[in-house]
Design an enzyme around this catalytic site. Structure first.
Site, mmCIF file in Angstrom:
data_model
loop_
_atom_site.group_PDB
_atom_site.id
_atom_site.type_symbol
_atom_site.label_atom_id
_atom_site.label_comp_id
_atom_site.label_asym_id
_atom_site.label_seq_id
_atom_site.Cartn_x
_atom_site.Cartn_y
_atom_site.Cartn_z
ATOM 1 N N CYS A 352 -1.382 5.892 -2.545
ATOM 2 C CA CYS A 352 -2.751 5.645 -2.995
ATOM 3 C C CYS A 352 -2.849 4.928 -4.344
ATOM 4 O O CYS A 352 -3.706 4.038 -4.496
ATOM 5 C CB CYS A 352 -3.562 6.940 -2.996
ATOM 6 S SG CYS A 352 -2.711 8.389 -3.637
ATOM 7 N N ARG A 381 9.480 12.856 -1.919
ATOM 8 C CA ARG A 381 8.982 14.110 -2.486
ATOM 9 C C ARG A 381 10.179 14.979 -2.883
ATOM 10 O O ARG A 381 11.121 15.145 -2.097
ATOM 11 C CB ARG A 381 8.124 14.863 -1.466
ATOM 12 C CG ARG A 381 6.960 14.034 -0.888
ATOM 13 C CD ARG A 381 5.769 14.010 -1.804
ATOM 14 N NE ARG A 381 4.723 13.090 -1.336
ATOM 15 C CZ ARG A 381 3.761 13.401 -0.478
ATOM 16 N NH1 ARG A 381 3.720 14.629 0.049
ATOM 17 N NH2 ARG A 381 2.854 12.515 -0.140
ATOM 18 N N GLN A 399 4.825 7.133 5.638
ATOM 19 C CA GLN A 399 3.477 7.578 5.985
ATOM 20 C C GLN A 399 2.691 6.424 6.605
ATOM 21 O O GLN A 399 2.755 5.296 6.107
ATOM 22 C CB GLN A 399 2.717 8.042 4.742
ATOM 23 C CG GLN A 399 3.093 9.419 4.235
ATOM 24 C CD GLN A 399 2.182 9.836 3.105
ATOM 25 O OE1 GLN A 399 1.928 9.068 2.187
ATOM 26 N NE2 GLN A 399 1.684 11.061 3.163
ATOM 27 N N ASP A 401 -0.235 5.482 6.148
ATOM 28 C CA ASP A 401 -1.171 5.890 5.108
ATOM 29 C C ASP A 401 -2.315 4.885 4.998
ATOM 30 O O ASP A 401 -2.072 3.671 4.939
ATOM 31 C CB ASP A 401 -0.419 5.965 3.780
ATOM 32 C CG ASP A 401 -1.042 6.936 2.805
ATOM 33 O OD1 ASP A 401 -1.997 7.621 3.191
ATOM 34 O OD2 ASP A 401 -0.557 6.995 1.662
ATOM 35 N N HIS A 403 -6.371 4.084 3.142
ATOM 36 C CA HIS A 403 -7.369 4.454 2.150
ATOM 37 C C HIS A 403 -8.612 3.619 2.392
ATOM 38 O O HIS A 403 -8.545 2.384 2.453
ATOM 39 C CB HIS A 403 -6.832 4.247 0.734
ATOM 40 C CG HIS A 403 -5.650 5.121 0.454
ATOM 41 N ND1 HIS A 403 -4.356 4.692 0.637
ATOM 42 C CD2 HIS A 403 -5.576 6.425 0.085
ATOM 43 C CE1 HIS A 403 -3.525 5.694 0.365
ATOM 44 N NE2 HIS A 403 -4.234 6.750 0.034
ATOM 45 N N LYS A 487 -9.895 18.521 1.541
ATOM 46 C CA LYS A 487 -9.339 17.776 2.674
ATOM 47 C C LYS A 487 -9.547 18.568 3.954
ATOM 48 O O LYS A 487 -9.715 19.793 3.939
ATOM 49 C CB LYS A 487 -7.851 17.498 2.475
ATOM 50 C CG LYS A 487 -6.962 18.732 2.552
ATOM 51 C CD LYS A 487 -5.483 18.377 2.410
ATOM 52 C CE LYS A 487 -4.618 19.635 2.475
ATOM 53 N NZ LYS A 487 -3.184 19.337 2.324
ATOM 54 N N HIS A 533 -8.728 9.247 1.722
ATOM 55 C CA HIS A 533 -7.331 9.149 2.145
ATOM 56 C C HIS A 533 -7.214 9.618 3.597
ATOM 57 O O HIS A 533 -7.866 10.582 3.998
ATOM 58 C CB HIS A 533 -6.422 10.061 1.309
ATOM 59 C CG HIS A 533 -6.547 9.890 -0.172
ATOM 60 N ND1 HIS A 533 -5.500 9.491 -0.968
ATOM 61 C CD2 HIS A 533 -7.593 10.092 -1.027
ATOM 62 C CE1 HIS A 533 -5.884 9.454 -2.232
ATOM 63 N NE2 HIS A 533 -7.159 9.820 -2.289
#
Length: 660
Positions: A352, A381, A399, A401, A403, A487, A533
């Site tokens: 992000c 991570r 991911q 991912d 946005h 979330k 997200h």
């Protein structure tokens, strides 16, 4: 005469009762009730009714009832251990998902034979029908009584402080703020057989434990700290009936067969080399096929849903993560910085911040919103070694991912768009049993979250409203929010009923502020967008692991690494099948020819073990007829199928994304 309100399902009944009435007397006719919720607090049935209270029975098969059953069984296990091993010191013994554990300080680790003896002793305790009796005590009295239990005394010292919540999983079950209580296991003659420091509640007697089994032992550090003594942890499970226990053990057996780590080795999909490091998997060619097919499909679907594909680097200067708030709020989850050219660089733990920089790279107008950015971003991570598990908990992963940058007014519609997109994708991959989990902030720990109350209330209300409109079950998860906003996560059940957290959608009002993201509104003013997200799979690696277990390695044809195995009956038939394979490949199908020296039956068996959806087999008659014997994964076989028809059968199954 006291008056109480008894709550049963959706009905309520106000009743006058005699002073001193016990809770169990209210539920004489409902034998499945093992405790009561009084004014929102769980209590033993042996407690007295209070005037004006609202009372609801807790059945043994409810979530609270199962916890009480399992925690009571943990006490029986601890009693059995100390009966057999009097020098054993007690740690903690909470209920956990599908079972319980108890930690012990013993001179010698437990063996499988020890577990059998402990389980036998537990059955005797259960048969005795010992009562669980609660008594209130003081810190001083408890310390005096439990002076031979050093870990319990340590917990008493933590009582009421912040430390008790962090003491260990379930420590708050043992001791909490407020009254300090001890539970005695009392025999029918009134003799106290065993005692434990505990907040409760418990079952009325040990005879209310219908079915249990000890599962395994493991080492565990006291309070989860490797600087503390290493204890022995015994795991067990308990259920409301023998049938429920048998079903659970069957699920465990089935889960072991489906373990993605074992199937990954057997099907040659991926591995976890020690030389690379813990939690850093590598995909082999066949596993790479699954990963590529997934990525290609989800990339196409994102573009169809209005997303634009971007790419960002694996590392960034420290300032990027300070602007996003991940430093310091998420610092523990990130790898240590690398010093270079006078600056600290971090491996990215999320995509992000870099998407924010793409948004900020030029001026934006309200006409561009929603602006949807998407990438397969590889992130890292710093997970603790104890939680790493195959593909489902790793340190490095990709991911899917995205946005979305939207106006406040657009936020509900975009969240609905994302939720519909997510559920559609999961269904495409064969997961169609869902519920939603709503993660909100922990108001008792305001320093762990950014933003004011009004922002959190607005974001939570928008997410919750969209979730409820979906018609899916919505389960609360207090305290589970990210530091920057609430979330919702999609919880999907697999083929054997296990729940996996899959996709997440997060409402972020924080990062647009940190990065000074704006757009020009219709009235010419500069406004801040809302950032949403969304990770559809969560991580590609984890999703592969879930699918391997969901399908037990027998992927539907469109995902199978090898869709067709060509098997010549004799060596002279190999060239014919290589020609068939070329025709299959020309249709975009994945095919291999087994031209090894193995006998035909061994080749068929090998293809079955590799869980290949289709086999085409050829002998003399097939070659002469321009046909093949077409064999399915389940053993069905059609002989003398023309090659063109065989190719169409495979292509049709792949195009339809059907399971065979």
């Amino acid at each position: 005469m006291p008056e109480i309100t008894i709550v049963r399902h959706d009905a309520q009944e106000t009743r006058a009762v005699d002073a001193g009435t016990k809770l169990w007397e209210l539920f004489r006719e409902t034998p499945d009730v093992v405790a009561a919720r009084v004014g929102g607090e769980l209590r033993d049935l042996s407690r007295e009714v209070e005037d004006g209270s609202s009372v609801e029975g807790v059945s043994i098969d409810s979530p609270d009832g199962l916890d009480i059953l399992r925690h009571s069984t943990a006490h029986v296990m601890a009693q059995a251990v100390q009966d057999l091993y009097p020098d054993a010191k007690l740690g903690i013994g909470p209920p956990i998902r599908d079972g319980f554990y108890y930690d012990f300080d013993v001179a010698t680790p437990f063996t499988p034979e020890d577990l059998e003896k402990i389980e036998t002793r537990m059955r005797k305790i259960v048969k005795e029908g010992q009562r669980f009796d609660r008594r209130v005590t003081s810190d001083a009295e408890a310390i005096d009584e439990l002076q031979h239990e050093p870990y319990k005394i340590e917990l008493i010292g933590l009582k009421g402080g912040a430390g008790v919540e962090d003491a260990a999983e379930g420590a708050s079950v043992e001791v909490g703020a407020g009254e300090l209580t001890i539970y005695d296991n009392v025999r029918r003659d009134g003799e106290v057989a065993w005692s434990d420091l505990c907040r409760g509640p418990h079952l009325p007697t040990t005879k209310r434990i219908p079915a249990f089994k000890l599962m395994r032992s493991a080492a565990a550090y006291w309070r989860g700290d490797e600087k503390n003594p290493q204890l022995q942890r015994l795991y067990g499970t308990a259920w409301p009936s023998k049938e429920a226990l048998a079903d659970h053990l069957h699920r465990i057996e089935e889960a072991e067969k489906r373990d993605h780590r074992r199937l990954g080795r057997e099907l040659d999909l991926y591995s976890f080399p020690d030389e690379i490091g813990s939690g850093l998997p590598v995909f082999h060619p066949r596993g790479g096929v699954i990963k590529r097919v997934m990525e290609d499909y989800v990339r196409r679907r994102h573009i169809e849903e209005g997303f634009e594909y971007v790419g960002t680097p694996h590392i960034s200067k420290e300032q990027t993560f300070r602007l996003s708030g991940h430093l310091p709020y998420y610092a523990d989850g990130m790898f240590p910085p690398m010093a270079m050219e006078g600056a600290n660089y971090y491996l990215k733990a999320m995509n992000c911040p870099m998407h924010n920089l793409i948004y900020r790279s030029r001026g934006r107008s309200y006409r561009e919103l929603p602006l949807r950015l998407f990438e397969f971003g590889h992130v890292y991570r710093n997970e603790k070694s104890g939680v790493i598990h195959g593909l489902t908990r790793v340190r490095g992963f990709a991911q899917d991912d995205s946005h979305s940058y939207v106006t406040k007014e657009q936020a509900p519609g975009e969240i609905k768009h994302l939720l519909d997109f997510v559920l559609g994708l999961l269904r495409d991959f064969g997961l169609d049993d869902f519920y939603l989990e709503m993660s909100t902030r922990d108001d008792s720990k305001p320093d762990k979250f950014v933003g004011d109350d009004a922002q959190w209330a607005e974001a939570t209300e928008v997410l919750e409203r969209v979730c409820r409109e979906s018609g899916l079950e919505l389960v609360p998860d207090p305290g589970g929010a990210a530091f920057y906003g609430p979330k919702v996560s999609v919880q999907a059940r697999d083929a054997i009923g296990r729940t996996w957290q899959m996709s997440t959608i997060q409402y972020d009002f924080n990062q647009p502020v940190g990065f000074d993201l704006t757009y020009q509104a219709a009235d010419g003013t500069r406004q801040q967008p809302v950032m949403i997200h969304s990770a559809k799979f969560g991580s590609i690696e984890r999703f592969v692991g879930v699918l391997v277990e969901h399908y037990a390695g027998a992927f539907p044809p469109w995902l199978a690494p090898v869709q067709v195995q060509a098997i010549p009956i004799a060596e002279r038939h190999a060239d014919y099948l290589y020609d068939v394979a070329r025709r299959l490949k020309a249709r975009g199908l994945r095919v291999e020819v087994d031209d090894s020296d193995d006998r035909m039956q061994k080749k068929i068996r090998n293809a079955q073990l590799q869980k290949v959806p289709f086999m085409v087999i050829a002998g003399d008659d097939d070659v002469e007829a321009g046909a093949v014997s077409f064999r399915y994964r389940d053993g069905r076989q059609d002989n003398q199928v023309p090659v063109a028809e065989a190719i169409e059968r495979v292509a049709a199954a792949v195009d339809a994304r059907e399971q065979v």
